[in-house]
Design a protein around this motif. Structure first.
Motif: not given
Length: 178
Positions: A36-37, A67-68, A100-102, A107-116
């Motif tokens: 995504v970067n 980040y993928y 912001d990209l983080n 829960g136990e899952q990780e997600y890539v979050c893009f916010s404006v």
């Protein structure tokens, strides 16, 4: 003036075709590992160019490490570009836009979050209910004479959901939106 009118008509036709393909289940998305970067970098650079005439300051927060996500690259790019162009379109002159990209954890899952986040007029409660609807006309208006079809965020929501993602808006009226 003719070029701008032609571009607006072409954009509307493209959005209508996309919406029809999505509604008819004919949009073929190819989900693959997408970094995504580079997409965020390119989209932010394009949005900053659109923001210059309005003297908008962009603040981009993103990691150095890649980040993928599992997504269709073209659809993801369309999503990011639409979110950024909306922030530019609805921001008053000489304000700020933050991206912001983080990673977020649910829960136990990780997600890539893009916010404006912008400093526009924000959304009323009624606006929030209709935000992702087709041809939605909200109380906020473009601040620099830009054109709005009311289709962009509806398409974005459908694309995000087709790739098993989530989209939402946080806003208080007169306090901007994220």
């Amino acid at each position: 003036l003719k070029r701008r009118s032609a571009n607006r008509k072409m954009s509307l036709k493209k959005q209508l075709l996309n919406m029809n393909m999505i509604d008819e289940g004919k949009l073929n998305l190819t989900l693959e590992a997408v970094e995504v970067n580079p997409i965020v970098n390119a989209s932010c650079a394009d949005a900053e160019a659109l923001a210059r005439p309005k003297n908008l300051a962009f603040h981009v927060n993103k990691p150095n490490e890649p980040y993928y996500i599992l997504a269709d690259q073209s659809a993801y790019m369309q999503i990011i570009e639409n979110l950024l162009s909306n922030a530019v379109k609805y921001s008053p002159l000489s304000k700020n836009i933050w991206t912001d990209l983080n990673i977020i954890t649910k829960g136990e899952q990780e997600y890539v979050c893009f916010s404006v986040r912008d400093e526009g007029i924000g959304l009323t409660d009624d606006d929030k209910k209709r935000l992702f609807g087709k041809f939605a006309r909200l109380s906020a208006r473009p601040t620099g004479g830009e054109h709005s079809t009311g289709l962009g965020l509806s398409i974005v929501k459908k694309l995000v959901e087709a790739m098993n993602g989530e989209i939402w808006c946080e806003s208080e009226h007169r306090k901007g939106a994220t």
